[in-house]
Design a protein around this motif. Structure first.
Motif, mmCIF file in Angstrom:
data_model
loop_
_atom_site.group_PDB
_atom_site.id
_atom_site.type_symbol
_atom_site.label_atom_id
_atom_site.label_comp_id
_atom_site.label_asym_id
_atom_site.label_seq_id
_atom_site.Cartn_x
_atom_site.Cartn_y
_atom_site.Cartn_z
ATOM 1 N N GLY A 44 11.420 4.068 -9.694
ATOM 2 C CA GLY A 44 12.121 3.471 -10.819
ATOM 3 C C GLY A 44 13.591 3.845 -10.872
ATOM 4 O O GLY A 44 14.125 4.505 -9.980
ATOM 5 N N PHE A 77 6.311 -0.687 -13.688
ATOM 6 C CA PHE A 77 5.444 -0.302 -12.567
ATOM 7 C C PHE A 77 4.388 -1.392 -12.436
ATOM 8 O O PHE A 77 3.642 -1.663 -13.368
ATOM 9 N N HIS A 83 7.905 -0.587 -8.295
ATOM 10 C CA HIS A 83 8.652 -0.859 -9.516
ATOM 11 C C HIS A 83 9.287 -2.239 -9.401
ATOM 12 O O HIS A 83 9.999 -2.534 -8.449
#
Length: 108
Positions: A44, A77, A83
């Protein structure tokens, strides 16, 4: 500077995402327009409020390295254990916008 709109189309370009903490990660584009891009990444955004994106773009035999400063809009996610990141463009050259527009118009 006004940016003309283009369709939001599927895209399979690869590239690198640069986070503000110095971390880089490989990404691939899933959708692109002249104003936004969606990518899949292994990790992320880790709190980055702005990111740099370098894409290896190809369209009809022409290649380009597209460099964009982006504002993150979404980091989720997903079911592929990746991600899904949606970004809007903060700074992009008019030459890169033209390349993306030509690609998007051809694939819409």
């Amino acid at each position: 500077m006004s940016i003309s709109h283009s369709p939001y189309v599927r895209c399979f370009w690869t590239g690198t995402l640069f986070l503000t903490n110095g971390k880089t990660m490989p990404i691939h584009c899933t959708h692109i327009s002249t104003q936004m891009i969606e990518v899949e990444a292994p990790e992320g955004l880790q709190g980055s409020k702005m990111v740099k994106l370098e894409l290896k773009a190809i369209h009809e035999g022409k290649t380009a390295t597209i460099k964009i400063l982006c504002d993150p809009q979404l980091d989720v996610f997903n079911e592929h254990n990746k991600h899904y990141i949606k970004l809007s463009y903060h700074t992009i050259s008019s030459k890169d916008v033209a390349f993306i527009k030509e690609f998007a118009d051809a694939h819409s």
